[in-house]
Design an enzyme around this catalytic site. Structure first.
Site, PDB file in Angstrom:
ATOM      1  N   ASN A 168       7.611   2.263   7.376  1.00  0.00           N
ATOM      2  CA  ASN A 168       7.883   1.051   6.589  1.00  0.00           C
ATOM      3  C   ASN A 168       7.850   1.409   5.116  1.00  0.00           C
ATOM      4  OD1 ASN A 168       8.078  -1.236   8.618  1.00  0.00           O
ATOM      5  ND2 ASN A 168       6.216  -0.140   9.274  1.00  0.00           N
ATOM      6  N   GLU A 169       9.005   1.827   4.647  1.00  0.00           N
ATOM      7  CA  GLU A 169       9.150   2.318   3.283  1.00  0.00           C
ATOM      8  C   GLU A 169       9.102   1.154   2.286  1.00  0.00           C
ATOM      9  OE1 GLU A 169       8.723   5.269   2.915  1.00  0.00           O
ATOM     10  OE2 GLU A 169      10.125   6.603   3.940  1.00  0.00           O
TER      11      GLU A 169
END
Ligand code: F6R
Length: 252
Positions: free
Chosen positions: A153-154
């Protein structure tokens, strides 16, 4: 150490820290085994959980802990990548954990990095449903990337994100690049559980080792909750903690 918004446990070395986490995981599995209940684990790959897996394998072999009633869900894998590619997370899990314990093959789950692009949405929704059907994750193990990612989850990932295809951040690709020989060969995408998927776990343990993680650790433990660093969302989880070594904790 002030203004901490997430409980932190500090250990002198990653080995000692990992033994403590392994003890906690093993105790839950042992209790559930005695009560005739399954244990559902959310698992991570990368260098961070290696000592944890080693210790759980030791507990299995030397103390007889059985994983027959354990169900696992990995956070993520690159996309696309073949499962027999040594850099795939599927391969990593087999080598470092799964093949050494007595888990039933059907109880090991990881996003399928070979699925055709047009099936991604439906398969990701099925992954979420399988987690729900198993009763939900009892303990989620996490590492953290230098971008503050949990899973993949950038920056930009929202609090309500679910299992999906994501584009990897340049920093994450730079960090992975040495494993793929060049940046060009480094995957651009991955399939990852979302922030909301992770936040539904009953208990979350994030581990981090080394100086290179100290800056992001300080940011997500003391800073505000922001989708610029998805680990900061853990501040609002009722049962999350960070297990750190003396180097990763050094800027707190
Ligand atoms: C891996 C994962 C990532 C890693 C993170 C840290 O399944 O989801 O979030 O935990 O990139 O990687 P290492 O442990 O290699 O520093």
């Amino acid at each position: 150490m002030s203004n901490q918004k997430i409980p932190v446990e500090k250990y002198s070395t990653p080995e000692i820290a990992s033994k403590s986490v392994a003890k906690e995981v093993a105790a839950l599995i042992q209790k559930n085994n005695s009560d005739g209940k399954n244990t559902v684990l959310g698992l991570a790959t990368g260098s961070t959980p290696l000592h944890l897996y080693k210790e759980l394998i030791r507990i299995h072999k030397e103390d007889g802990l059985s994983f027959k009633n354990t169900i696992t869900f990995n956070l993520d894998d690159y996309y696309p990548i073949s499962q027999d590619d040594p850099e795939s997370y599927y391969y990593f899990m087999q080598q470092h954990f799964i093949k050494h314990i007595d888990i039933l093959p059907e109880n090991f789950h990881i996003p399928d990095s070979n699925m055709p692009r047009e099936s991604i949405e439906i398969e990701c929704a099925k992954y979420e449903q399988t987690i729900k059907d198993s009763g939900g994750i009892d303990i989620q193990i996490l590492g953290i990337g230098r971008t503050g990612h949990i899973g993949f989850n950038e920056p930009g990932s929202s609090r309500d994100s679910r299992t999906r295809l994501v584009e990897l951040d340049k920093i994450t690709r730079d960090d992975a690049c040495s494993n793929f020989n060049s940046l060009e060969n480094t995957p651009k995408y991955s399939l990852t559980m979302g922030v909301a998927t992770i936040m539904e776990a009953k208990k979350i343990i994030l581990m981090a080792w080394g100086k290179s993680k100290s800056e992001i650790i300080a940011k997500v433990v003391k800073g505000s909750i922001t989708n610029e660093a998805s680990a900061s969302f853990l501040q609002s989880h009722p049962n999350a903690k960070f297990v750190l070594d003396k180097d990763s904790v050094s800027r707190l």
